[in-house]
Design a protein around this motif. Structure first.
Motif, mmCIF file in Angstrom:
data_model
loop_
_atom_site.group_PDB
_atom_site.id
_atom_site.type_symbol
_atom_site.label_atom_id
_atom_site.label_comp_id
_atom_site.label_asym_id
_atom_site.label_seq_id
_atom_site.Cartn_x
_atom_site.Cartn_y
_atom_site.Cartn_z
ATOM 1 N N ASN A 65 0.850 -1.183 0.000
ATOM 2 C CA ASN A 65 0.000 0.000 0.000
ATOM 3 C C ASN A 65 0.887 1.235 0.000
ATOM 4 O O ASN A 65 1.923 1.266 0.676
ATOM 5 N N ILE A 66 0.487 2.255 -0.742
ATOM 6 C CA ILE A 66 1.255 3.502 -0.842
ATOM 7 C C ILE A 66 0.636 4.529 0.095
ATOM 8 O O ILE A 66 -0.587 4.668 0.155
ATOM 9 N N TYR A 67 1.485 5.248 0.825
ATOM 10 C CA TYR A 67 1.028 6.301 1.732
ATOM 11 C C TYR A 67 1.642 7.618 1.279
ATOM 12 O O TYR A 67 2.844 7.692 1.012
ATOM 13 N N LYS A 77 -3.854 6.740 2.121
ATOM 14 C CA LYS A 77 -3.470 5.354 1.852
ATOM 15 C C LYS A 77 -4.054 4.967 0.502
ATOM 16 O O LYS A 77 -5.242 5.155 0.241
ATOM 17 N N ILE A 78 -3.204 4.416 -0.376
ATOM 18 C CA ILE A 78 -3.634 4.017 -1.712
ATOM 19 C C ILE A 78 -3.182 2.580 -1.949
ATOM 20 O O ILE A 78 -1.992 2.275 -1.851
ATOM 21 N N THR A 79 -4.108 1.691 -2.227
ATOM 22 C CA THR A 79 -3.731 0.320 -2.529
ATOM 23 C C THR A 79 -2.972 0.270 -3.843
ATOM 24 O O THR A 79 -3.076 1.182 -4.664
ATOM 25 N N PHE A 80 -2.227 -0.831 -4.058
ATOM 26 C CA PHE A 80 -1.469 -0.861 -5.315
ATOM 27 C C PHE A 80 -2.382 -1.052 -6.517
ATOM 28 O O PHE A 80 -1.953 -0.941 -7.657
ATOM 29 N N ALA A 81 -3.678 -1.302 -6.252
ATOM 30 C CA ALA A 81 -4.662 -1.324 -7.334
ATOM 31 C C ALA A 81 -5.233 0.063 -7.609
ATOM 32 O O ALA A 81 -6.051 0.240 -8.512
#
Length: 297
Positions: A65-67, A77-81
């Motif tokens: 997950n990207i923060y 928070k951004i999921t890799f999707a």
């Protein structure tokens, strides 16, 4: 029913299936365009996520997950999707971020002069205070946290118990990154240099040309550094020997870098989908053969 099952198998094969990570993808917080960029190993840049407010820091957790820290006192928070949600709004000008082995985030709170600890569920507590414009954070192999103290021109070492000491004096430090040998690399943004500090605290200049206003650092498994070049809108790749080259260009104020993953259908999912498709084909042929035999009898 056959048509539905056949279509379902094709959809499954097309990617609506369990995902696995494809590594070696660089994520970049693009401050001027309010977005996160995805950069392939060949330097191809695409927009991954938009609608952020002045992203000024980026990290990735163990689940890919990207923060992203934004200038309106939020961390997303951004999921890799590519699914984004607000992780916390209890910060004051958040900047650099890093995760410990338990999944807790440590965030350089530029506005309050603190390092905030944020649990996986978003509970915020103060881990360290009394700092002066903390811009980035990084852990060593022993669990000590290092902080770029921009206001005092120093790198502060903070033990797991929160005890602070000055580790090194560096002018206008910003981005931090450790290599596998425990050497710490530090951006000096106003002087367009990168410093190298050994575990014993010996300070040397690692790069002094070929970069402009460096803001952020990350490192790959081979020990190559990647530097967000604020002055030129590029990402620089720097070998362990200090050789600088342009890795990606056409960016707008890169202010956060980290390697992560992109989703792709897993091998298991593809095999299951293929098996389902073959099963349906075989069933279809069996039904046709049965009809022919019935008609002939």
């Amino acid at each position: 029913m056959k048509r539905f099952l056949f279509s379902a198998a094709l959809v499954y094969l097309a990617g609506f299936s369990p995902l696995q990570a494809q590594v070696n993808i660089l994520y970049e917080a693009d401050s001027l365009t309010d977005s996160v960029k995805r950069i392939t190993s060949t330097g191809v840049v695409t927009t991954f996520f938009t609608g952020l407010t002045n992203p000024e820091g980026l990290t990735v957790d163990s689940a890919d997950n990207i923060y992203v820290a934004t200038s309106n006192n939020q961390i997303w928070k951004i999921t890799f999707a590519g699914v984004g949600s607000l992780f916390t709004g209890s910060t004051d000008a958040p900047s650099g971020m890093v995760f410990d082995s338990s999944g807790n985030m440590y965030e350089a709170d530029l506005g309050s002069g603190k390092i905030q600890k944020i649990t996986p569920t978003g509970v915020v507590t103060t881990f360290a205070s009394g700092l002066n414009l903390p811009t980035d954070v990084a852990f060593d192999a022993s669990g000590n946290l290092y902080e770029s103290d921009y206001g005092t021109n120093s790198i502060i070492k903070i033990t797991p118990l929160g005890v602070q000491s000055t580790f090194a004096s560096v002018l206008h430090p910003t981005g931090l990154a450790f290599d596998s040998l425990g050497n710490l690399y530090v951006d000096e943004d106003q002087f367009s240099t990168i410093k190298k500090i050994t575990p014993a605290g010996v300070l040397t200049t690692f790069v002094s040309s070929g970069i402009s206003n460096p803001k952020t650092l990350t490192i790959d498994s081979a020990g190559n550094l990647y530097e967000g070049d604020y002055g030129t809108g590029t990402i620089k790749e720097i070998t362990p020997a200090g050789v600088v080259s342009t890795y990606a260009s056409g960016l707008d104020l890169p202010d956060g870098l980290h390697f992560g993953a992109v989703p792709e259908p897993s091998t298991t999912a593809l095999l299951l989908g293929a098996a389902l498709l073959l099963s349906l084909v075989a069933r279809s042929h069996k039904l046709k053969l049965k009809k022919i035999c019935t008609a002939q009898s």
